[in-house]
Design a protein around this motif. Structure first.
Motif, short mmCIF file in Angstrom:
data_model
loop_
_atom_site.label_atom_id
_atom_site.label_comp_id
_atom_site.label_asym_id
_atom_site.label_seq_id
_atom_site.Cartn_x
_atom_site.Cartn_y
_atom_site.Cartn_z
N PHE A 178 -2.59 -12.26 26.63
CA PHE A 178 -3.22 -10.96 26.35
C PHE A 178 -2.21 -9.82 26.25
CE2 PHE A 178 -3.69 -10.90 31.10
CZ PHE A 178 -3.07 -9.69 31.38
N SER A 179 -1.02 -9.98 26.85
CA SER A 179 -0.04 -8.90 26.74
C SER A 179 0.62 -8.88 25.37
CB SER A 179 1.02 -9.05 27.83
OG SER A 179 1.72 -10.28 27.70
N THR A 180 0.93 -10.05 24.81
CA THR A 180 1.58 -10.09 23.49
C THR A 180 0.64 -9.66 22.37
OG1 THR A 180 1.05 -12.45 23.39
CG2 THR A 180 3.27 -11.85 24.10
N CYS A 181 -0.65 -9.88 22.56
CA CYS A 181 -1.60 -9.47 21.53
C CYS A 181 -2.12 -8.05 21.76
CB CYS A 181 -2.78 -10.46 21.49
SG CYS A 181 -4.04 -10.07 20.27
N GLY A 182 -2.52 -7.76 22.99
CA GLY A 182 -3.14 -6.47 23.26
C GLY A 182 -2.21 -5.28 23.22
N SER A 183 -0.91 -5.50 23.36
CA SER A 183 0.04 -4.38 23.36
C SER A 183 0.79 -4.25 22.05
CB SER A 183 1.05 -4.57 24.50
OG SER A 183 1.81 -5.77 24.31
N TYR A 184 0.35 -4.93 21.02
CA TYR A 184 1.11 -4.93 19.76
C TYR A 184 0.88 -3.64 18.97
CZ TYR A 184 2.71 -6.10 15.11
OH TYR A 184 3.37 -6.09 13.89
N SER A 185 1.93 -3.18 18.37
CA SER A 185 1.88 -2.11 17.38
C SER A 185 2.99 -2.36 16.36
CB SER A 185 2.07 -0.72 18.02
OG SER A 185 3.34 -0.63 18.63
N GLY A 186 2.64 -2.24 15.09
CA GLY A 186 3.60 -2.53 14.02
C GLY A 186 3.63 -1.44 12.97
N MET A 187 4.61 -1.57 12.09
CA MET A 187 4.79 -0.56 11.05
C MET A 187 5.52 -1.21 9.87
SD MET A 187 7.29 1.61 9.63
CE MET A 187 8.54 1.81 10.90
N PHE A 188 5.11 -0.81 8.67
CA PHE A 188 5.87 -1.21 7.48
C PHE A 188 6.09 0.04 6.63
CE2 PHE A 188 1.42 -1.79 6.45
CZ PHE A 188 1.28 -1.26 5.18
N LYS A 189 7.09 -0.05 5.77
CA LYS A 189 7.52 1.12 5.00
C LYS A 189 7.60 0.77 3.52
CE LYS A 189 10.61 3.80 6.80
NZ LYS A 189 11.91 4.38 7.24
N MET A 190 7.20 1.74 2.69
CA MET A 190 7.26 1.58 1.23
C MET A 190 7.88 2.83 0.62
SD MET A 190 3.35 0.20 0.65
CE MET A 190 2.74 1.73 1.34
N SER A 191 8.23 2.72 -0.63
CA SER A 191 8.78 3.88 -1.36
C SER A 191 8.14 3.95 -2.75
CB SER A 191 10.30 3.79 -1.49
OG SER A 191 10.67 2.71 -2.32
N VAL A 192 7.84 5.17 -3.15
CA VAL A 192 7.28 5.41 -4.49
C VAL A 192 8.22 6.39 -5.19
CG1 VAL A 192 5.35 6.31 -5.84
CG2 VAL A 192 4.92 5.02 -3.72
N GLU A 193 8.86 5.89 -6.20
CA GLU A 193 9.83 6.72 -6.96
C GLU A 193 9.20 7.09 -8.31
OE1 GLU A 193 14.44 6.49 -8.62
OE2 GLU A 193 13.60 4.89 -7.34
N CYS A 194 8.88 8.38 -8.43
CA CYS A 194 8.21 8.84 -9.64
C CYS A 194 9.24 9.13 -10.75
CB CYS A 194 7.40 10.11 -9.36
SG CYS A 194 6.13 9.90 -8.08
#
Length: 292
Positions: free
Chosen positions: A34-50
């Protein structure tokens, strides 16, 4: 009662036996699950070049966390048509499988801790009439089944979370990326190694709870009943109600004609008052004094 006295009265040798040692492992791995699942937070990053570089955004960060209600996670992207921004949401709600997995892990942690307390301090009552062991077996079987269901459900849920948070898939939701003159790309993927570990811990817990069933089953007394060594009181063989066969109804060996003292009152002979013997037993003494 003080804690020192409780510790002094405890029977901690059971922790060295499979029954108690596996329960310790269940307690530990439930925490990991329950600690590895319940405490998870993630992030991903993208870029948009106009096409117009001043309208570009090269660092779009999207953060998400447990319980993975991704349809509530939003981010802003450039439209490449002036300074306007477009707000988009991720797709999917995977909170049910994640919360179910964490709930089973928490209850497993609590039950393992309670069972360890019973093993250490009231083991005699646990084994009395095998009632405690039978309840423990039923509860352990339920938890083993729940670990199977929750681990499989969360494994499928995690697969869907990975798909929904894949930057290449999220880019297809951005309107500006449909224009060929604009360039969209992912900067880095989310790190989900912790979630992969939680699934592994879930199946480890499943193995532990299934393995523990055998050691709890040996405490229930059902093994003796299945093997036939235990005979309930109402099924015991009754004592013979007749001694006619090989019992006391056999002829007394001393009552026959071969040996032994055999008085026959029908013989013609007895003691008379004249001190001699007479033929027959005509008069019987009415009392012991008359006979004397």
């Amino acid at each position: 009662m003080s804690s020192a006295r409780l510790v002094a009265q405890g029977q901690f040798t059971v922790l060295k036996q499979p029954l108690g040692f596996i329960k310790i492992l269940q307690w530990i791995f439930a925490i990991f699950a329950f600690s590895t699942c319940g405490s998870y937070s993630g992030m991903f990053k993208m870029s948009v070049e106009c096409k117009n570089r001043t309208e570009s955004d090269l660092g779009i960060e999207v953060e998400f966390e447990y319980p993975f209600r991704l349809h509530q996670v939003y981010f802003d992207t450039p439209t490449c048509k002036g300074a306007n921004k477009e707000r988009l949401f991720l797709v999917g709600d995977y909170s049910s499988s994640a919360e179910f997995f964490v709930t089973i892990a928490v209850f497993s942690f609590l039950y393992s801790m309670a069972a360890l307390s019973v093993y250490c301090f009231i083991l005699e009552k646990y084994r009395e009439n095998c009632k405690g062991a039978q309840i423990d077996f039923v509860v352990s079987a339920v938890f083993a089944f729940m670990w199977l269901v929750s681990s499989c459900a969360w494994a499928k849920g995690l697969s869907d979370v990975k798909t929904a948070t894949d930057p290449e898939r999220v880019i297809t939701l951005i309107t500006a990326c449909e224009e060929p003159e604009n360039r969209c790309r992912e900067v880095h993927d989310p790190k989900v190694s912790g979630l992969n570990t939680s699934v592994a811990f879930g199946f480890i817990n499943l193995i532990l709870w299934i393995g523990n069933l055998w050691f709890v089953f040996k405490e229930t007394g059902w093994m003796a009943a299945l093997s036939g060594t235990y005979v309930p009181s109402q099924e015991k063989q009754p004592a013979p109600d007749s001694f006619a066969q090989g019992g006391y109804a056999q002829q007394d060996p001393y009552a026959g004609s071969q040996g032994g003292y055999q008085p026959e009152y029908g013989q013609q002979g007895g003691y008379t008052e004249e001190g001699g013997y007479s033929q027959g037993y005509e008069q019987q003494p009415t009392s012991f004094s008359n006979q004397m």
